[in-house]
Design a protein around this motif. Sequence first.
Motif, PDB file in Angstrom:
ATOM      1  N   LEU A   1     -50.104 109.744  60.233  1.00 32.33           N
ATOM      2  CA  LEU A   1     -50.349 109.296  61.601  1.00 32.33           C
ATOM      3  C   LEU A   1     -51.243 108.059  61.530  1.00 32.33           C
ATOM      4  CD1 LEU A   1     -49.440 110.480  64.354  1.00 32.33           C
ATOM      5  CD2 LEU A   1     -51.757 111.420  64.584  1.00 32.33           C
ATOM      6  N   PHE A   2     -50.747 106.934  62.068  1.00 31.56           N
ATOM      7  CA  PHE A   2     -51.464 105.667  61.988  1.00 31.56           C
ATOM      8  C   PHE A   2     -51.824 105.145  63.370  1.00 31.56           C
ATOM      9  CE2 PHE A   2     -49.093 105.258  57.908  1.00 31.56           C
ATOM     10  CZ  PHE A   2     -50.160 105.016  57.074  1.00 31.56           C
ATOM     11  N   ARG A   3     -52.974 104.486  63.442  1.00 34.24           N
ATOM     12  CA  ARG A   3     -53.331 103.664  64.591  1.00 34.24           C
ATOM     13  C   ARG A   3     -52.624 102.328  64.454  1.00 34.24           C
ATOM     14  NH1 ARG A   3     -54.824 104.812  69.095  1.00 34.24           N
ATOM     15  NH2 ARG A   3     -56.674 105.982  68.410  1.00 34.24           N
ATOM     16  N   MET A   4     -51.894 101.905  65.493  1.00 28.70           N
ATOM     17  CA  MET A   4     -51.270 100.583  65.502  1.00 28.70           C
ATOM     18  C   MET A   4     -52.206  99.585  66.169  1.00 28.70           C
ATOM     19  SD  MET A   4     -47.287 101.461  66.440  1.00 28.70           S
ATOM     20  CE  MET A   4     -47.656 101.922  68.142  1.00 28.70           C
ATOM     21  N   HIS A   5     -52.106  98.332  65.753  1.00 26.73           N
ATOM     22  CA  HIS A   5     -52.932  97.257  66.302  1.00 26.73           C
ATOM     23  C   HIS A   5     -52.022  96.207  66.930  1.00 26.73           C
ATOM     24  CE1 HIS A   5     -56.341  98.886  64.001  1.00 26.73           C
ATOM     25  NE2 HIS A   5     -55.464  99.052  63.031  1.00 26.73           N
ATOM     26  N   ASN A   6     -52.541  95.522  67.922  1.00 24.22           N
ATOM     27  CA  ASN A   6     -51.783  94.443  68.536  1.00 24.22           C
ATOM     28  C   ASN A   6     -51.624  93.290  67.545  1.00 24.22           C
ATOM     29  OD1 ASN A   6     -51.526  95.716  71.076  1.00 24.22           O
ATOM     30  ND2 ASN A   6     -53.590  95.061  71.646  1.00 24.22           N
ATOM     31  N   LEU A   7     -50.391  92.860  67.363  1.00 22.55           N
ATOM     32  CA  LEU A   7     -50.140  91.788  66.400  1.00 22.55           C
ATOM     33  C   LEU A   7     -50.490  90.424  66.979  1.00 22.55           C
ATOM     34  CD1 LEU A   7     -49.098  90.797  63.701  1.00 22.55           C
ATOM     35  CD2 LEU A   7     -46.769  90.887  64.612  1.00 22.55           C
ATOM     36  N   GLY A   8     -49.993  90.105  68.140  1.00 17.86           N
ATOM     37  CA  GLY A   8     -50.295  88.812  68.743  1.00 17.86           C
ATOM     38  C   GLY A   8     -49.609  87.671  68.021  1.00 17.86           C
TER      39      GLY A   8
END
Length: 446
Positions: A201-208
């Motif tokens: 289970l991973f936290r996703m980050h905004n790529l931008g």
Amino acid sequence: MSSLLLREIAVGQLDGELLTPTHSNYDQYRRVWNGIADKRPAAIVRARTVRDVQVAVHAAAASGSLLAVRGGGHSIPGLSTCDDGLVLDLSHMRAIKMDENERIAEIGGGCLLGDLDRAIVPRGFVVPAGVISHTGVAGLTLGGGMGWASRKYGLTIDSLLGAEIVTANGDVVWTDAESDPELFWGIRGGGGNFGVVTRFLFRMHNLGPIAVGRWTYPLANAVDGLRRLSDLSHTLPRDLTLNFTLSGSELSITAVWLGDREGAERALTPLGSLAGTGHGGMTAMTFLDLQSRNDELFAWLRRYYVKGGFWRDMNEAAIPHMLRQIAVAPTDDCEISVLMLGGAVCDVAEEATAYSGRDAGYYWLTEPVWDDPSDDPSCIDWGRQTARDLVDPSMEGNYVNEQGDAGSEIAVQAYGASKYQRLARLKQRLDSGNLFRLNQNISPAA
């Protein structure tokens, strides 16, 4: 032993596939990424379910067989295969689920980085992980995981929220910061020593926005270019990550900007004039293209040896040695590559995870690549000789994923005495018989 192993697997009644040496697909699935690791297991279980993983683990333990766990098959020393034992192949277990509102991704234990990227990057998300798309998520994550987004968002393990693991006694357990936090500490850098991870289970980050700059310089300008890069690197923001590579023909610089578009040109432009004017410039490249740009050079079944280590800062004393060694590299595809770290990697305390090396500014790799088996001795010797003088004596610890040799001394050196002892106690609790020993192995505490 192999007959007992096969009987134990048969009793378990797999949902997946069992491949033995007489199976028509055996040669296809016994292969792993590094062509040096040309081994012949007694059996391959291609698991489809968590229960299949339990069957395989039980069968290996009950028969006293070697057990190799294969996620992506990218283990540099070939630890995802074995002779005469059992290979547990997770490549069927590649389901991905996303919750975009919560920014969470659930990843099967057999997923490749390319699977993960293709699922989440078009939705505008990223998990910092690796630089070759056919690498397995599991092996990369369990060792720590570093890539182009690490200065901005940390190591792969810094985005890990939890994991489902089949332990040596066949239990299925969940670990996260609240549920067995000691195991959660251990799998964030401790490798595959504690069980088979079937789900992450991973936290996703905004790529931008992303901007990429690529430049090459003649080797004759490399000394000036790397010294200038050393001076410049102290002022670079964490939105920028860079890598430099020395080959037999040139010094190449790749810089990746993950931030506002207005800052990209200002941050990247100086890298095109490190020693005269470099050839190249800003290039239109998507994040998916960036993640797969090395796939062909580091293709399956070529032959590889890697040694790596940390630098606290740019090691200018190593520059003449690197240039001397790259000039005598035994094949054209040999490289010395250095990835800039720091930034968000340093935001996590050294003792918070089993991974060691949080305060490093760079990670260096000596990477001979070749195709002819007759070149094995010269390429491996070149890799070892090159690595010998790149070590920063001020840095303790190492990264277990990027070591071409295997053995208990690798783990001791990577973690240091205190962390190794803590990992050994965890190993004793979960795998006192050392069933999971085909890795950079941690011996169970006495």
